[in-house]
Every structure is written in C-alpha cells, then in structure tokens.
Design a protein around this motif. Sequence first.
Motif, PDB file in Angstrom:
ATOM      1  N   TRP A 107       0.824  -1.207   0.000  1.00  0.00           N
ATOM      2  CA  TRP A 107       0.000   0.000   0.000  1.00  0.00           C
ATOM      3  C   TRP A 107       0.858   1.256   0.000  1.00  0.00           C
ATOM      4  O   TRP A 107       0.461   2.283  -0.560  1.00  0.00           O
ATOM      5  CB  TRP A 107      -0.997  -0.014   1.160  1.00  0.00           C
ATOM      6  CG  TRP A 107      -0.478   0.334   2.529  1.00  0.00           C
ATOM      7  CD1 TRP A 107      -0.195  -0.518   3.538  1.00  0.00           C
ATOM      8  CD2 TRP A 107      -0.211   1.644   3.058  1.00  0.00           C
ATOM      9  NE1 TRP A 107       0.245   0.151   4.646  1.00  0.00           N
ATOM     10  CE2 TRP A 107       0.236   1.488   4.391  1.00  0.00           C
ATOM     11  CE3 TRP A 107      -0.305   2.931   2.541  1.00  0.00           C
ATOM     12  CZ2 TRP A 107       0.582   2.559   5.203  1.00  0.00           C
ATOM     13  CZ3 TRP A 107       0.045   4.011   3.350  1.00  0.00           C
ATOM     14  CH2 TRP A 107       0.481   3.829   4.660  1.00  0.00           C
ATOM     15  N   GLN A 130      -8.747  -1.379  -3.817  1.00  0.00           N
ATOM     16  CA  GLN A 130      -9.284  -1.840  -2.544  1.00  0.00           C
ATOM     17  C   GLN A 130      -8.232  -1.761  -1.441  1.00  0.00           C
ATOM     18  O   GLN A 130      -8.554  -1.462  -0.284  1.00  0.00           O
ATOM     19  CB  GLN A 130      -9.802  -3.276  -2.685  1.00  0.00           C
ATOM     20  CG  GLN A 130     -10.613  -3.757  -1.487  1.00  0.00           C
ATOM     21  CD  GLN A 130     -11.870  -2.951  -1.282  1.00  0.00           C
ATOM     22  OE1 GLN A 130     -12.696  -2.840  -2.168  1.00  0.00           O
ATOM     23  NE2 GLN A 130     -12.021  -2.377  -0.097  1.00  0.00           N
ATOM     24  N   VAL A 131      -6.977  -2.031  -1.798  1.00  0.00           N
ATOM     25  CA  VAL A 131      -5.895  -1.945  -0.810  1.00  0.00           C
ATOM     26  C   VAL A 131      -5.794  -0.529  -0.261  1.00  0.00           C
ATOM     27  O   VAL A 131      -5.679  -0.319   0.952  1.00  0.00           O
ATOM     28  CB  VAL A 131      -4.556  -2.374  -1.450  1.00  0.00           C
ATOM     29  CG1 VAL A 131      -3.390  -2.003  -0.543  1.00  0.00           C
ATOM     30  CG2 VAL A 131      -4.539  -3.867  -1.702  1.00  0.00           C
ATOM     31  N   ILE A 133      -8.149   1.751  -0.257  1.00  0.00           N
ATOM     32  CA  ILE A 133      -9.373   2.094   0.465  1.00  0.00           C
ATOM     33  C   ILE A 133      -9.327   1.549   1.889  1.00  0.00           C
ATOM     34  O   ILE A 133      -9.803   2.190   2.841  1.00  0.00           O
ATOM     35  CB  ILE A 133     -10.611   1.551  -0.288  1.00  0.00           C
ATOM     36  CG1 ILE A 133     -10.788   2.304  -1.614  1.00  0.00           C
ATOM     37  CG2 ILE A 133     -11.866   1.678   0.556  1.00  0.00           C
ATOM     38  CD1 ILE A 133     -11.849   1.708  -2.511  1.00  0.00           C
ATOM     39  N   ASP A 134      -8.743   0.378   2.066  1.00  0.00           N
ATOM     40  CA  ASP A 134      -8.712  -0.275   3.375  1.00  0.00           C
ATOM     41  C   ASP A 134      -7.651   0.292   4.307  1.00  0.00           C
ATOM     42  O   ASP A 134      -7.671   0.006   5.510  1.00  0.00           O
ATOM     43  CB  ASP A 134      -8.475  -1.777   3.198  1.00  0.00           C
ATOM     44  CG  ASP A 134      -9.647  -2.471   2.509  1.00  0.00           C
ATOM     45  OD1 ASP A 134     -10.754  -1.904   2.538  1.00  0.00           O
ATOM     46  OD2 ASP A 134      -9.440  -3.557   1.925  1.00  0.00           O
ATOM     47  N   GLN A 155      -9.978   8.713  -0.761  1.00  0.00           N
ATOM     48  CA  GLN A 155     -10.476   7.352  -0.578  1.00  0.00           C
ATOM     49  C   GLN A 155     -11.923   7.216  -1.049  1.00  0.00           C
ATOM     50  O   GLN A 155     -12.311   6.178  -1.586  1.00  0.00           O
ATOM     51  CB  GLN A 155     -10.351   6.937   0.892  1.00  0.00           C
ATOM     52  CG  GLN A 155      -8.908   6.695   1.326  1.00  0.00           C
ATOM     53  CD  GLN A 155      -8.798   6.175   2.745  1.00  0.00           C
ATOM     54  OE1 GLN A 155      -9.437   6.705   3.660  1.00  0.00           O
ATOM     55  NE2 GLN A 155      -7.992   5.143   2.949  1.00  0.00           N
ATOM     56  N   GLN A 159     -13.276   4.718  -3.985  1.00  0.00           N
ATOM     57  CA  GLN A 159     -14.442   3.856  -3.832  1.00  0.00           C
ATOM     58  C   GLN A 159     -15.418   4.055  -4.987  1.00  0.00           C
ATOM     59  O   GLN A 159     -16.016   3.091  -5.484  1.00  0.00           O
ATOM     60  CB  GLN A 159     -15.143   4.166  -2.501  1.00  0.00           C
ATOM     61  CG  GLN A 159     -16.319   3.257  -2.197  1.00  0.00           C
ATOM     62  CD  GLN A 159     -15.895   1.815  -1.976  1.00  0.00           C
ATOM     63  OE1 GLN A 159     -15.056   1.537  -1.120  1.00  0.00           O
ATOM     64  NE2 GLN A 159     -16.466   0.899  -2.731  1.00  0.00           N
ATOM     65  N   LYS A 312     -20.481   2.976   1.342  1.00  0.00           N
ATOM     66  CA  LYS A 312     -20.198   1.774   2.135  1.00  0.00           C
ATOM     67  C   LYS A 312     -20.578   0.543   1.367  1.00  0.00           C
ATOM     68  O   LYS A 312     -21.588   0.522   0.698  1.00  0.00           O
ATOM     69  CB  LYS A 312     -20.969   1.827   3.465  1.00  0.00           C
ATOM     70  CG  LYS A 312     -20.566   3.011   4.336  1.00  0.00           C
ATOM     71  CD  LYS A 312     -19.114   2.880   4.817  1.00  0.00           C
ATOM     72  CE  LYS A 312     -18.719   4.010   5.737  1.00  0.00           C
ATOM     73  NZ  LYS A 312     -17.348   3.933   6.168  1.00  0.00           N
TER      74      LYS A 312
END
Length: 312
Positions: A107, A130-131, A133-134, A155, A159, A312
């Motif tokens: 990341w 996704q990495v 975002i997390d 972020q 998404q 979400k």
Amino acid sequence: MAARLKQCVVRRRDGPEQHGVAASCLRELRDKACGVLAIDKAREPITLVLAEDGTIVDDEDYFLCLPPNTKFVALAKDEKWSSKSLDSGTSWLSESVDEVDSAAEKWKQLARQLKDDLSNIILMSEEDLQVLIDVPCSDLAEELAQSETKVQVLQDTLQQVLDRREEERQSRQLLELYLEALKTEDSILSKVAEPEAAPRKEMDVVDTSTSSTDTSATTALSDQVLAALKEKPAPELCLDSQDLELVLKADAAALASALGWDKQKAGALQSACDQELSKRLQQVQTLHSLRSTSKGKKTLPWGDWPSAKRKK
C-alpha cells in the motif's frame, strides 16, 4: 559460604513450555530440570545444550561463565538436538510478520504512485484500489503528506471508481446472459436446418502446424491473470493496464487454447481489453491536458477535489 545461584531457563526438545530454575552447578540444574520437565528416571541422565545453537554444556567452569537467564534444552537419553524442532514453534510468527510487512509495503508503494501522479488511479487494478481504500486514513495521510480531510476525499473517490467498475461488470454480465440466451435459441433453430450442416466438415479442418508455437504467446500471462480471465464476468475491469497489454499481445489461438475457449470468444475478450485500455489511456491524456493548462503546474490537484460521501 553458599555457592551463588544462577538463573536459567529450561525446556524439552519438542515442548512449548519453558521453566525458570536457579542452580549453583550443572548437577543441580540437571536435577531440577528433570523435576520441572517431568523427565522419567529411565530416560536419565539428561544432556543440557544451549537452545540457540545446540552447544553441549558439560563443563562446570563453562556453565559458571554463562550469563543469567541462559536458555537450555534438556535432552533425554537417546534424544538429539535439532534446530528445526525449536523453530517449528515460532515459525508461524515469522511467516505472519512477513505477510504483514509485505502488505504494508504494497500500500505504501501504491500511495507513492498516487503522490507522483493522481492519474495513476485510472491504471490501477480493482485489487490495488481496494488496498488503498482499506488503509487507515491517518496512515495514508502521513504517507502522502496531506491532511486527513483531503485523503478522506481521495479514498471516497477511489471507492467511486471501484463501484463504477463493478457496475460496468454487472452490465456486461447481463449482456452476456442475453447473448447466451440468443445463442441457445440459435442452436435450437439450427437443428431444424440439419441438412445444411454437411458442408461444415471442411470448416472443421484447421491448420495445427502452429499449435505448438502459439502457446508461447501466453507464457507471459501469469496464472493469476489467466484465472481472472476465466472466472470474472468482465475481466478487463479487474486487470491493470500492463496485464491488459499482455492479453492484447497474446496470439488469439494460443489464448483460446490456454483458456479452453473457442477463438471467437478469445477474440472478443481481446477486443474488450483493447477498448478498456484505450479508455484508460484517453482518460490519462485528458487529465494531463487539463493539468498542463492549469496555472499551478508544479502542484498536485489536491485542493480542488470535490467533496464526496464514501459509499459503504
């Protein structure tokens, strides 16, 4: 004057438990080790070795020179010291640490790509998005040297890009189901015109002289890419730009053979990859064009990001 006690740590060769004992000499340490480790009398005498390298400790003066809290392994009769048996109890810990380090390094590498050029978002795969975002917002803000508010907007944008690709995949999946239904209907109608199927025998004869060489065109594709091409409804949305280029360069016949598809389906896949790659490159060129005409050419467009609500 009583001899001075030395603090020691003892354990069995394959046992996870460690016990602390204090002894003034080797003989006392052996006796206490047999007691706390529950070693049967029939398996005595035991041999004490250093846990770190298996050095046999049988000299009293050498024992007295060892530092406090030295770790010993008690070997019963006919047992031998093995570094593998000691490492097996903690090997899972080192593996998990390696996995964490690898994930953290990934990341951070992706974050540096965004720091150099925000348009790299377009070229990233869904997994890469996704990495990012997390990643906790505070950690990503520190890596990018930006405020948490701006990173939160970033972020949210990542998404949105991920959601858009998912919507496109679902749309293409519905289209494929529709085309499959049409294909099934065509196959039923073709059975009615059975006499017309005879001339197709000549079309079934293909030149297989290049089959052995065509497979080399797919060697550049990794197993992970081939799995994505087989399993994903719209695989071109999952791959990064480099993998898309590899799919385009692959020979259609060899690609079809590797995927177990017919050549027409493999050609349609390459066409979809070509369109997706062209679209991404066009978006990158548009961003660069807009950036070149802006006044602040030397600063990243962090301050002009519109506010967005994270989905979400």
